[in-house]
Write an enzyme that holds these catalytic residues in place. Structure first.
Site, PDB file in Angstrom:
ATOM      1  N   ASN A 143       0.661  -1.292   0.254  1.00  0.00           N
ATOM      2  CA  ASN A 143      -0.088  -0.003  -0.210  1.00  0.00           C
ATOM      3  C   ASN A 143       1.096   1.071   0.139  1.00  0.00           C
ATOM      4  O   ASN A 143       2.275   1.272   0.542  1.00  0.00           O
ATOM      5  CB  ASN A 143      -0.776  -0.406   1.104  1.00  0.00           C
ATOM      6  CG  ASN A 143      -1.641  -1.592   1.012  1.00  0.00           C
ATOM      7  OD1 ASN A 143      -2.445  -1.825  -0.216  1.00  0.00           O
ATOM      8  ND2 ASN A 143      -2.046  -1.528   2.294  1.00  0.00           N
TER       9      ASN A 143
ATOM     10  N   HIS B  22       5.645  -0.492  -2.321  1.00  0.00           N
ATOM     11  CA  HIS B  22       5.776   0.152  -3.438  1.00  0.00           C
ATOM     12  C   HIS B  22       5.448   2.191  -3.632  1.00  0.00           C
ATOM     13  O   HIS B  22       4.989   2.339  -4.200  1.00  0.00           O
ATOM     14  CB  HIS B  22       4.288  -0.412  -4.134  1.00  0.00           C
ATOM     15  CG  HIS B  22       4.165  -1.500  -4.724  1.00  0.00           C
ATOM     16  ND1 HIS B  22       2.795  -2.508  -4.386  1.00  0.00           N
ATOM     17  CD2 HIS B  22       5.556  -2.540  -4.584  1.00  0.00           C
ATOM     18  CE1 HIS B  22       2.497  -3.518  -5.313  1.00  0.00           C
ATOM     19  NE2 HIS B  22       4.615  -3.734  -5.197  1.00  0.00           N
TER      20      HIS B  22
ATOM     21  N   SER C 107      -4.711  -9.704  -3.578  1.00  0.00           N
ATOM     22  CA  SER C 107      -4.324 -10.275  -4.239  1.00  0.00           C
ATOM     23  C   SER C 107      -4.175 -10.773  -4.402  1.00  0.00           C
ATOM     24  O   SER C 107      -4.411 -12.589  -5.418  1.00  0.00           O
ATOM     25  CB  SER C 107      -6.336  -9.808  -5.249  1.00  0.00           C
ATOM     26  OG  SER C 107      -4.602  -8.873  -5.873  1.00  0.00           O
TER      27      SER C 107
END
Ligand code: BV8
Ligand code: ZN
Length: 250
Positions: free
Chosen positions: A102, A123, A194
């Site tokens: 996130n 990220h 996911s």
């Protein structure tokens, strides 16, 4: 493995590695990455905005998208899932490692990484920008006063969002530290992702390959589910509470 076994494994583990994705911030009101983009952004796909090509072609639109998300996350607050993970770190200390995909900064706002464990943002994050010329990373001004693009405080060049886009390499040291932590973990928790984006999702498989117990918390099955030790089919806050909260007196 059942829930009781998973709870016992977490209680006795000295080294725990956690990977989180957008699902852990869903209960803070932040849309997950693949949710339909709301409103104005409905006509864009995230993958089309989160790429070096999109930024080269249309830096204004990409900066507008990021500036809007930066304002949203600044208004959001960490939810019970973020706090439960910070509590687990308080319990395990230096044996705790949290790698998040996130970019919303909510784990840091819940003070993960400041209880003896380590937090890495694989990220990047929405609250900083990076100079395209000299690489300086600087915090963005308050969302109320921020008009993109920011200019570098060192060399006055334009700055880009400090985000890892598709097709870009993750920060070397963060990924190396995460890989080491997942290979050495007795238990790994995979919360709210996911499991489709690599190399982050690969961390779960590294923990499995090294003989760790890998437990997923997600209301839905994911690409990783078939490979893992146990899945708690619930939201992050309820699933983590079921795994971590002390036994209720009978
Ligand atoms: C790389 C920043 C080496 C952007 C992100 C073909 C060509 C080029 C590359 C590739 C390729 N095939 C594969 C790749 C590699 C590519 C990749 O994996 N692509 C995927 C899509 C197939 N990866 C990369 O490009 C990475 N770099 O490989 O470099 C390289 C170099 C050159 C050429 C090739 C390779 C860089 C990846 C980083 C991209 N940047 N984010 C931004 O945010 O603006 S990734 C983006 O997806 C977000 O960071 C997000 O975190 C991440 C993963 O998504 P999730 O977090 O899992 O979110 P998602 O919406 O998918 O799922 C939410 C989950 O939550 C769901 O499961 C849902 O059920 C659950 N949920 C919902 N509510 C709750 C909940 N869970 C719990 N509680 C709830 N309440
Ligand atoms: Zn600069």
């Amino acid at each position: 493995m059942n829930l009781a076994d998973a709870r016992a494994a977490l209680r006795s583990a000295r080294r725990i590695a956690v990977l989180t994705g957008a699902g852990v911030s869903a209960e803070s009101g932040i849309p997950t990455f693949r949710d339909a983009q709301t409103g104005h952004w409905a006509r864009f796909r995230p993958e089309d905005l989160a790429s070096p090509g999109a930024y080269r072609r249309d830096p204004e639109t990409v900066w507008q998208w990021y500036a809007g998300r930066y304002a949203d996350v600044t208004r959001a607050t960490p939810n019970a899932a973020h706090h439960l993970l910070a509590g687990l770190e308080r319990e395990k200390g230096s044996g705790f490692f949290l790698a998040t995909q996130n970019v919303d900064g909510l784990h840091a706002r819940a003070r993960s990484g400041s209880h003896g464990g380590r937090l890495v943002e694989l990220h990047g994050n929405l609250s900083t920008a990076r100079c395209e010329t000299c690489g300086t990373v600087a915090p963005l001004p308050d969302p109320e006063t921020f008009t993109p693009p920011p200019t570098c405080p060192v060399c006055a060049s334009p700055m880009r969002p400090n985000i890892v886009w598709f097709g870009e390499y993750l920060p070397e040291d963060a990924l190396e530290a995460a890989s080491h932590a997942f290979r050495g973990a007795e238990v790994a928790l995979i919360v709210g992702t996911s499991g489709v984006v690599y190399p982050a999702a690969g961390l779960a498989l590294e923990a499995m390959g090294a003989g760790g117990v890998v437990i997923e918390v997600n209301p839905e099955a994911t690409e990783l589910t078939p490979y893992l030790s146990h899945s708690v089919r619930d939201t992050a806050s309820r699933g983590l509470a079921a795994l971590l909260e002390p036994d209720q007196p009978r």
